[in-house]
Design a protein around this motif. Structure first.
Motif, PDB file in Angstrom:
ATOM      1  N   PRO A 292     -40.182  33.857  31.341  1.00 25.22           N
ATOM      2  CA  PRO A 292     -41.121  33.235  30.396  1.00 25.22           C
ATOM      3  C   PRO A 292     -41.813  34.235  29.491  1.00 25.22           C
ATOM      4  O   PRO A 292     -42.071  33.941  28.321  1.00 25.22           O
ATOM      5  CB  PRO A 292     -42.122  32.521  31.307  1.00 25.22           C
ATOM      6  CG  PRO A 292     -41.392  32.283  32.577  1.00 25.22           C
ATOM      7  CD  PRO A 292     -40.461  33.444  32.736  1.00 25.22           C
ATOM      8  N   GLU A 293     -42.111  35.436  29.996  1.00 21.11           N
ATOM      9  CA  GLU A 293     -42.825  36.401  29.158  1.00 21.11           C
ATOM     10  C   GLU A 293     -41.961  36.920  28.022  1.00 21.11           C
ATOM     11  O   GLU A 293     -42.470  37.521  27.068  1.00 21.11           O
ATOM     12  CB  GLU A 293     -43.329  37.581  30.001  1.00 21.11           C
ATOM     13  CG  GLU A 293     -42.238  38.448  30.609  1.00 21.11           C
ATOM     14  CD  GLU A 293     -41.828  37.967  31.994  1.00 21.11           C
ATOM     15  OE1 GLU A 293     -41.198  38.742  32.719  1.00 21.11           O
ATOM     16  OE2 GLU A 293     -42.177  36.811  32.340  1.00 21.11           O
ATOM     17  N   TYR A 294     -40.630  36.717  28.090  1.00 24.30           N
ATOM     18  CA  TYR A 294     -39.757  37.138  27.004  1.00 24.30           C
ATOM     19  C   TYR A 294     -39.689  36.075  25.906  1.00 24.30           C
ATOM     20  O   TYR A 294     -39.256  36.360  24.808  1.00 24.30           O
ATOM     21  CB  TYR A 294     -38.337  37.380  27.526  1.00 24.30           C
ATOM     22  CG  TYR A 294     -38.149  38.690  28.252  1.00 24.30           C
ATOM     23  CD1 TYR A 294     -39.238  39.410  28.734  1.00 24.30           C
ATOM     24  CD2 TYR A 294     -36.881  39.193  28.475  1.00 24.30           C
ATOM     25  CE1 TYR A 294     -39.061  40.590  29.418  1.00 24.30           C
ATOM     26  CE2 TYR A 294     -36.691  40.385  29.162  1.00 24.30           C
ATOM     27  CZ  TYR A 294     -37.782  41.073  29.638  1.00 24.30           C
ATOM     28  OH  TYR A 294     -37.589  42.244  30.311  1.00 24.30           O
ATOM     29  N   ARG A 295     -40.053  34.859  26.224  1.00 22.21           N
ATOM     30  CA  ARG A 295     -39.886  33.762  25.266  1.00 22.21           C
ATOM     31  C   ARG A 295     -41.215  33.481  24.600  1.00 22.21           C
ATOM     32  O   ARG A 295     -42.213  33.251  25.270  1.00 22.21           O
ATOM     33  CB  ARG A 295     -39.393  32.498  25.960  1.00 22.21           C
ATOM     34  CG  ARG A 295     -38.250  32.751  26.925  1.00 22.21           C
ATOM     35  CD  ARG A 295     -37.856  31.427  27.520  1.00 22.21           C
ATOM     36  NE  ARG A 295     -37.067  31.615  28.731  1.00 22.21           N
ATOM     37  CZ  ARG A 295     -36.552  30.630  29.418  1.00 22.21           C
ATOM     38  NH1 ARG A 295     -36.769  29.391  29.028  1.00 22.21           N
ATOM     39  NH2 ARG A 295     -35.839  30.848  30.503  1.00 22.21           N
ATOM     40  N   TRP A 296     -41.205  33.451  23.310  1.00 28.72           N
ATOM     41  CA  TRP A 296     -42.448  33.220  22.585  1.00 28.72           C
ATOM     42  C   TRP A 296     -42.872  31.776  22.731  1.00 28.72           C
ATOM     43  O   TRP A 296     -42.102  30.859  22.490  1.00 28.72           O
ATOM     44  CB  TRP A 296     -42.274  33.542  21.111  1.00 28.72           C
ATOM     45  CG  TRP A 296     -43.567  33.495  20.382  1.00 28.72           C
ATOM     46  CD1 TRP A 296     -44.421  34.511  20.155  1.00 28.72           C
ATOM     47  CD2 TRP A 296     -44.147  32.344  19.801  1.00 28.72           C
ATOM     48  NE1 TRP A 296     -45.506  34.091  19.474  1.00 28.72           N
ATOM     49  CE2 TRP A 296     -45.373  32.749  19.236  1.00 28.72           C
ATOM     50  CE3 TRP A 296     -43.776  30.993  19.710  1.00 28.72           C
ATOM     51  CZ2 TRP A 296     -46.203  31.873  18.581  1.00 28.72           C
ATOM     52  CZ3 TRP A 296     -44.616  30.118  19.061  1.00 28.72           C
ATOM     53  CH2 TRP A 296     -45.822  30.568  18.496  1.00 28.72           C
ATOM     54  N   GLY A 297     -44.123  31.538  23.103  1.00 27.23           N
ATOM     55  CA  GLY A 297     -44.725  30.214  23.053  1.00 27.23           C
ATOM     56  C   GLY A 297     -44.198  29.227  24.056  1.00 27.23           C
ATOM     57  O   GLY A 297     -44.492  28.050  23.962  1.00 27.23           O
ATOM     58  N   LEU A 298     -43.389  29.654  25.064  1.00 28.05           N
ATOM     59  CA  LEU A 298     -42.879  28.679  26.017  1.00 28.05           C
ATOM     60  C   LEU A 298     -43.597  28.742  27.351  1.00 28.05           C
ATOM     61  O   LEU A 298     -43.486  27.835  28.153  1.00 28.05           O
ATOM     62  CB  LEU A 298     -41.374  28.900  26.239  1.00 28.05           C
ATOM     63  CG  LEU A 298     -40.495  28.618  25.029  1.00 28.05           C
ATOM     64  CD1 LEU A 298     -39.039  28.802  25.410  1.00 28.05           C
ATOM     65  CD2 LEU A 298     -40.718  27.214  24.513  1.00 28.05           C
ATOM     66  N   GLY A 299     -44.287  29.856  27.614  1.00 29.49           N
ATOM     67  CA  GLY A 299     -45.012  29.959  28.874  1.00 29.49           C
ATOM     68  C   GLY A 299     -44.066  29.893  30.046  1.00 29.49           C
ATOM     69  O   GLY A 299     -43.235  30.753  30.252  1.00 29.49           O
ATOM     70  N   ALA A 300     -44.163  28.809  30.837  1.00 26.30           N
ATOM     71  CA  ALA A 300     -43.268  28.634  31.969  1.00 26.30           C
ATOM     72  C   ALA A 300     -41.880  28.281  31.470  1.00 26.30           C
ATOM     73  O   ALA A 300     -41.639  28.141  30.287  1.00 26.30           O
ATOM     74  CB  ALA A 300     -43.810  27.540  32.896  1.00 26.30           C
ATOM     75  N   ARG A 372     -36.332  37.462  18.669  1.00 27.27           N
ATOM     76  CA  ARG A 372     -37.279  36.368  18.863  1.00 27.27           C
ATOM     77  C   ARG A 372     -38.635  36.990  19.176  1.00 27.27           C
ATOM     78  O   ARG A 372     -38.722  38.048  19.806  1.00 27.27           O
ATOM     79  CB  ARG A 372     -36.847  35.459  20.022  1.00 27.27           C
ATOM     80  CG  ARG A 372     -35.536  34.759  19.764  1.00 27.27           C
ATOM     81  CD  ARG A 372     -35.224  33.816  20.936  1.00 27.27           C
ATOM     82  NE  ARG A 372     -33.923  33.220  20.783  1.00 27.27           N
ATOM     83  CZ  ARG A 372     -33.666  32.159  20.053  1.00 27.27           C
ATOM     84  NH1 ARG A 372     -34.637  31.579  19.399  1.00 27.27           N
ATOM     85  NH2 ARG A 372     -32.447  31.668  19.970  1.00 27.27           N
ATOM     86  N   ARG A 373     -39.648  36.295  18.771  1.00 28.75           N
ATOM     87  CA  ARG A 373     -41.000  36.800  19.033  1.00 28.75           C
ATOM     88  C   ARG A 373     -41.269  36.730  20.538  1.00 28.75           C
ATOM     89  O   ARG A 373     -40.965  35.764  21.201  1.00 28.75           O
ATOM     90  CB  ARG A 373     -42.008  35.937  18.277  1.00 28.75           C
ATOM     91  CG  ARG A 373     -43.404  36.508  18.281  1.00 28.75           C
ATOM     92  CD  ARG A 373     -44.309  35.577  17.511  1.00 28.75           C
ATOM     93  NE  ARG A 373     -43.891  35.457  16.129  1.00 28.75           N
ATOM     94  CZ  ARG A 373     -44.275  36.254  15.169  1.00 28.75           C
ATOM     95  NH1 ARG A 373     -45.077  37.267  15.452  1.00 28.75           N
ATOM     96  NH2 ARG A 373     -43.876  36.079  13.935  1.00 28.75           N
ATOM     97  N   SER A 374     -41.829  37.790  21.096  1.00 31.03           N
ATOM     98  CA  SER A 374     -42.072  37.874  22.527  1.00 31.03           C
ATOM     99  C   SER A 374     -43.519  38.254  22.776  1.00 31.03           C
ATOM    100  O   SER A 374     -44.113  39.011  22.015  1.00 31.03           O
ATOM    101  CB  SER A 374     -41.140  38.914  23.165  1.00 31.03           C
ATOM    102  OG  SER A 374     -41.516  39.146  24.503  1.00 31.03           O
ATOM    103  N   SER A 375     -44.050  37.759  23.873  1.00 32.80           N
ATOM    104  CA  SER A 375     -45.442  38.053  24.202  1.00 32.80           C
ATOM    105  C   SER A 375     -45.550  39.013  25.373  1.00 32.80           C
ATOM    106  O   SER A 375     -46.650  39.310  25.811  1.00 32.80           O
ATOM    107  CB  SER A 375     -46.182  36.758  24.545  1.00 32.80           C
ATOM    108  OG  SER A 375     -45.550  36.128  25.645  1.00 32.80           O
ATOM    109  N   GLY A 376     -44.439  39.498  25.919  1.00 32.39           N
ATOM    110  CA  GLY A 376     -44.493  40.389  27.067  1.00 32.39           C
ATOM    111  C   GLY A 376     -43.551  41.556  26.902  1.00 32.39           C
ATOM    112  O   GLY A 376     -42.579  41.497  26.157  1.00 32.39           O
ATOM    113  N   ALA A 377     -43.841  42.637  27.589  1.00 32.98           N
ATOM    114  CA  ALA A 377     -43.010  43.829  27.496  1.00 32.98           C
ATOM    115  C   ALA A 377     -41.835  43.711  28.458  1.00 32.98           C
ATOM    116  O   ALA A 377     -41.871  42.984  29.448  1.00 32.98           O
ATOM    117  CB  ALA A 377     -43.837  45.069  27.828  1.00 32.98           C
TER     118      ALA A 377
END
Length: 482
Positions: A292-300, A372-377
């Protein structure tokens, strides 16, 4: 003698009398016959007269009907002639209209040809520039491919583990420029094919699935535990059953290191992008196995983007003077919305430009989404997540609609129905071992990276599970033989 003569005379007299009676009777019968004949002739004449009258009446009726039909046919013929004349008149009008329409189309065609020539002349410079750009992109792609092969070769050269596919050598060719990596032959195919029973292969039994999971997890733990002298931990970034290969004895080996990267390099690249203010972080691998941290805006865990419609949009490309360049032209870089709550994601395309003598053709060859935009490293826990999804697939045999796999497993285990998800094609499962495999898979698929175990912990748990299962199977076999 006289008495005899008298008797004879009497006899003659009686015979004469009888003859006279017979003649009278014959005359009466003849008269009766004549009367019957006369009656029959009269009756026959009467019937004949009746038939003549009936026939005459029928002939008259038929003649009247024929006259009526002839009159009707004459009227129909007259109407048909009138319709033919009207149709001929309409046909003449249509021909005139068609001639006028053809003249208009010819005029439009001449205008379009003139515009095409003008567009071709205007796009000459643009096509040359685009061709140069395509050649540059092709050169960059070839260089990237060579660099990736070189990187994969260098990575594999310093890896040594019994459950990693072994690199045998490298084949290079100058013309055409090729670089091929030669690996050991894995006659058992990959685990995904075994789960799908493709190519006539027998489906893996449940106890072999436990061994395969333990062997692959051991290989992943080896990659994640590489010391600094060997380059530090390695992130595989494409762990899935399709990259788990089987040898002739169905021992598993992890392969396909084309996306593998040392953890330090991956994290350094992420920090450079963050410092440069680049909101898009490179994402590689297979979408269904990304954490999930690799996918932007999807959370779980959520559904993958609508790939079916990803490359179907038509756009209009215009030349400098504003005219439409090509009706079916597609833009080079497209933004697509996943859903109302999701920002657009950037997808790359390779554009091939072909300039024909009659038309300008722009063909877009779509590639897989590469950014893709990601929110985690990037971290080792991303591989653990992909490992967990693969373990759930081993347990359930589910190869499609993976977005539904985690919720189904969570609900089933929460309701004490985990055994209902075990793949029946794998045989009669040990229910405790099957539920343990499901629990390990879900543990690896925790939404938060810190909630997932390390690959070494998973490998240790799977080795224990496999050894216990192997001992139980051997004991059962020994008891059966005794």
């Amino acid at each position: 003698l006289s008495e005899a003569q008298q008797q004879l005379a009497a006899t003659d007299q009686g015979a004469l009398l009888q003859l006279a009676a017979l003649q009278q009777e014959q005359q009466r019968g003849l008269a009766a016959l004549q009367q019957q004949h006369a009656d029959a002739q009269a009756q026959l004449q009467q019937q004949l007269d009746t038939a003549r009258r009936t026939a005459a009446a029928g002939i008259e009726a038929a003649a009247a009907a024929a006259a009526d039909r002839e009159a009707a046919l004459a009227a129909a013929l007259q109407e048909a002639r009138a319709e033919v004349q009207a149709m001929q008149a309409q046909q003449g009008e249509r021909e005139q209209r068609h001639k006028r329409a053809l003249q208009r189309l010819q005029e439009q065609l001449r205008q379009l040809q003139a515009e095409k020539q003008e567009l071709l002349s205007e796009s000459g410079d643009a096509s040359g520039s685009l061709m140069r750009q395509i050649q540059a992109l092709a050169a960059q792609a070839a260089a990237a491919q060579a660099s990736a092969a070189e990187q994969e070769q260098q990575l594999l050269a310093r890896l040594s583990h019994g459950h990693l596919v072994r690199l045998l050598g490298v084949v290079r060719s100058a013309q055409p420029p090729l670089r091929c990596l030669l690996y050991e032959l894995m006659p058992g195919g990959n685990v995904e094919e075994q789960l799908a029973s493709e190519g006539g292969r027998r489906v893996l039994p449940w106890w072999l699935r436990l061994r395969v999971a333990a062997q692959v997890c051991a290989a992943v733990a080896y990659l994640h535990g590489l010391p600094a002298a060997a380059g530090g931990p390695l992130v595989h970034r494409d762990i899935k059953p399709a990259n788990w290969f089987l040898d002739g004895r169905l021992n598993a080996k992890l392969g396909d290191f084309g996306l593998a990267l040392p953890l330090s390099e991956a994290q350094a690249a992420g920090r450079r992008r963050g410092a440069a203010g680049d909101g898009e972080q490179a994402m590689v691998g297979t979408w269904q196995y990304m954490p999930p941290e690799y996918r932007w805006g999807l959370g779980a865990v959520g559904a993958a983007p609508a790939a079916a419609a990803m490359w179907q949009d038509r756009v209009s490309m215009h030349s400098s003077n504003g005219r439409q360049l090509c009706e079916k032209t597609r833009i080079l870089r497209v933004r697509y919305h996943h859903n109302s709550a999701c920002q657009p994601c950037m997808c790359s395309c390779l554009v091939a430009h072909v300039l024909h003598s009659t038309s300008l053709c722009l063909t877009v060859l779509p590639l897989l989404p590469t950014a893709r935009r990601s929110s985690g490293a990037i971290s080792l826990k991303g591989d653990v997540y992909a490992l967990g999804v693969s373990l759930l697939q081993l347990a359930t045999g589910q190869l499609e609609r993976l977005a539904e796999l985690l919720p189904r497993c969570r609900e089933a285990l929460a309701g004490g129905q985990g055994c209902s998800l075990l793949d029946p094609k794998a045989g009669a499962w040990d229910e405790a071992a099957g539920e343990r495999l499901l629990c390990l898979g879900l543990w690896c698929c925790q939404d938060a990276p810190e909630g997932r175990p390390s690959s070494q912990v998973v490998a240790d748990q799977l080795v224990k599970l496999w050894l216990a299962t192997d001992e139980a199977l051997k004991a059962a076999a020994g008891a059966g033989a005794g």
